[in-house]
Design a protein around this motif. Structure first.
Motif, short mmCIF file in Angstrom:
data_model
loop_
_atom_site.label_atom_id
_atom_site.label_comp_id
_atom_site.label_asym_id
_atom_site.label_seq_id
_atom_site.Cartn_x
_atom_site.Cartn_y
_atom_site.Cartn_z
N GLN A 143 0.82 -1.20 0.00
CA GLN A 143 0.00 0.00 0.00
C GLN A 143 0.86 1.26 0.00
O GLN A 143 1.97 1.27 0.53
CB GLN A 143 -0.91 0.02 1.24
N ASP A 172 -3.53 0.30 -12.88
CA ASP A 172 -4.63 1.05 -12.27
C ASP A 172 -4.69 0.83 -10.76
O ASP A 172 -5.13 1.72 -10.01
CB ASP A 172 -5.96 0.63 -12.90
N GLU A 173 -4.28 -0.36 -10.31
CA GLU A 173 -4.31 -0.65 -8.88
C GLU A 173 -3.37 0.29 -8.11
O GLU A 173 -3.70 0.77 -7.02
CB GLU A 173 -3.91 -2.11 -8.62
N SER A 174 -2.21 0.56 -8.69
CA SER A 174 -1.27 1.47 -8.04
C SER A 174 -1.85 2.88 -7.95
O SER A 174 -1.70 3.58 -6.95
CB SER A 174 0.05 1.52 -8.82
N GLU A 175 -2.52 3.28 -9.00
CA GLU A 175 -3.16 4.61 -9.01
C GLU A 175 -4.19 4.70 -7.89
O GLU A 175 -4.26 5.71 -7.16
CB GLU A 175 -3.82 4.84 -10.36
N ALA A 176 -5.01 3.65 -7.73
CA ALA A 176 -6.03 3.63 -6.69
C ALA A 176 -5.39 3.68 -5.30
O ALA A 176 -5.91 4.33 -4.39
CB ALA A 176 -6.90 2.39 -6.83
N LYS A 177 -4.26 2.99 -5.12
CA LYS A 177 -3.57 2.98 -3.84
C LYS A 177 -3.08 4.38 -3.47
O LYS A 177 -3.17 4.81 -2.31
CB LYS A 177 -2.38 2.01 -3.88
N LEU A 179 -4.28 7.34 -4.52
CA LEU A 179 -5.42 8.20 -4.19
C LEU A 179 -5.98 7.88 -2.82
O LEU A 179 -6.36 8.79 -2.05
CB LEU A 179 -6.50 8.06 -5.25
N GLN A 180 -6.03 6.59 -2.47
CA GLN A 180 -6.53 6.18 -1.17
C GLN A 180 -5.62 6.68 -0.05
O GLN A 180 -6.09 7.16 0.99
CB GLN A 180 -6.65 4.66 -1.10
N GLU A 183 -6.15 10.40 0.41
CA GLU A 183 -7.44 10.66 1.05
C GLU A 183 -7.38 10.31 2.54
O GLU A 183 -7.88 11.07 3.38
CB GLU A 183 -8.53 9.85 0.37
N LYS A 195 -8.91 15.77 -6.16
CA LYS A 195 -8.41 14.57 -6.86
C LYS A 195 -8.10 14.84 -8.33
O LYS A 195 -7.22 14.19 -8.90
CB LYS A 195 -9.44 13.44 -6.74
#
Length: 265
Positions: A143, A172-177, A179-180, A183, A195
């Motif tokens: 993460q 895309d998973e890295s991008e989501a990590k 941003l999370q 946040e 964002k």
């Protein structure tokens, strides 16, 4: 826009006092709730100091418009909203308030604005600067983690600058990590960052392209090749590196972290 310059002096002083009041209301509420006869000499001095701060701020605002216009970079395009004098007035009022409550000691906000030379737009990469991780591959196996020590500086930058964060990711998973993580750290709620201003690309060339298109006053990066390529296009850069590079150019500064660059312990 010429609207702010055409305002009468009385309108400007009223607007200034309102802005100043919004900054100090919560600090002065307890003082003003005390009956005058119960105020000690220190409290009365604080009220007098506030009045002096308003006067000096008013004088400063009257002499600033011409100087600000001469210093403004010609190549930077501004929208009608951003061309307003309001952000500059906010910073001027904030400086006076800071000096009033912390006489002789500059606040982090003042240091940030001074070191950024009053720059209005900043771009910054995430890995190795904002995040603990230093490579896109690390984001694939764990993460993303925001460095706690960078938060205070980052939030101060968002108060006076238009900040864009960017990074190269491999999926895309890295991008989501990422941003999370941002946040969870509260960057989207505590600061002025949204964002839509966190940009992702698949190559280092893509990050360079982002910076060129945004035309910031400052860019912060860890890749020496990128800082070298951008040196003739970007006014100032901060190269974050544990080791000082062999070659430097006048408009590229080097620091082990952005916290250190702004004098944070």
């Amino acid at each position: 826009m010429a609207e702010s310059s055409s305002s009468s002096p009385s309108e400007e002083i009223v607007r200034l006092i309102k802005r100043l009041s919004s900054y100090v209301a919560f600090k002065m509420s307890s003082l003003f709730s005390t009956p005058i006869r119960n105020l000690d000499s220190r409290s009365i001095g604080a009220i007098a100091g506030l009045a002096i701060a308003v006067i000096f701020t008013w004088r400063a605002i009257r002499t600033q418009p011409g100087e600000t216009q001469r210093r403004r970079p010609k190549r930077r395009l501004q929208s009608p909203e951003s061309s307003s004098a309001a952000p500059d007035e906010d910073n001027g009022v904030q400086d006076v308030v800071d000096q009033f409550f912390h006489p002789g000691k500059p606040t982090l906000g003042q240091i940030v604005r001074q070191r950024l030379s009053e720059g209005r737009k900043v771009t910054c990469r995430l890995l190795g600067v904002i995040l603990e991780e230093s490579s896109p591959e690390e984001l694939q196996v764990k993460q993303a983690t925001v460095r706690s020590s960078v938060m205070e500086v980052l939030l101060e930058i968002t108060k006076s600058c238009d900040l864009y964060l960017m990074e190269r990711v491999v999926d895309d998973e890295s991008e989501a990590k990422v941003l999370q993580a941002l946040e969870t750290a509260g960057i989207f709620t505590s600061g002025g960052l949204v964002k839509d201003k966190v940009l992702f690309c698949s190559t280092e060339v893509g990050r360079t392209s982002f910076v060129r298109q945004l035309e910031p006053d400052w860019h912060i990066d860890t890749n020496p090749e990128i800082t070298t390529q951008l040196a003739r296009f970007i006014k100032f850069q901060l190269h974050v590196s544990a080791a000082k590079p062999e070659r430097t150019v006048p408009n590229v500064f080097t620091s082990q972290s952005i916290e250190q660059f702004f004098g944070c312990p």
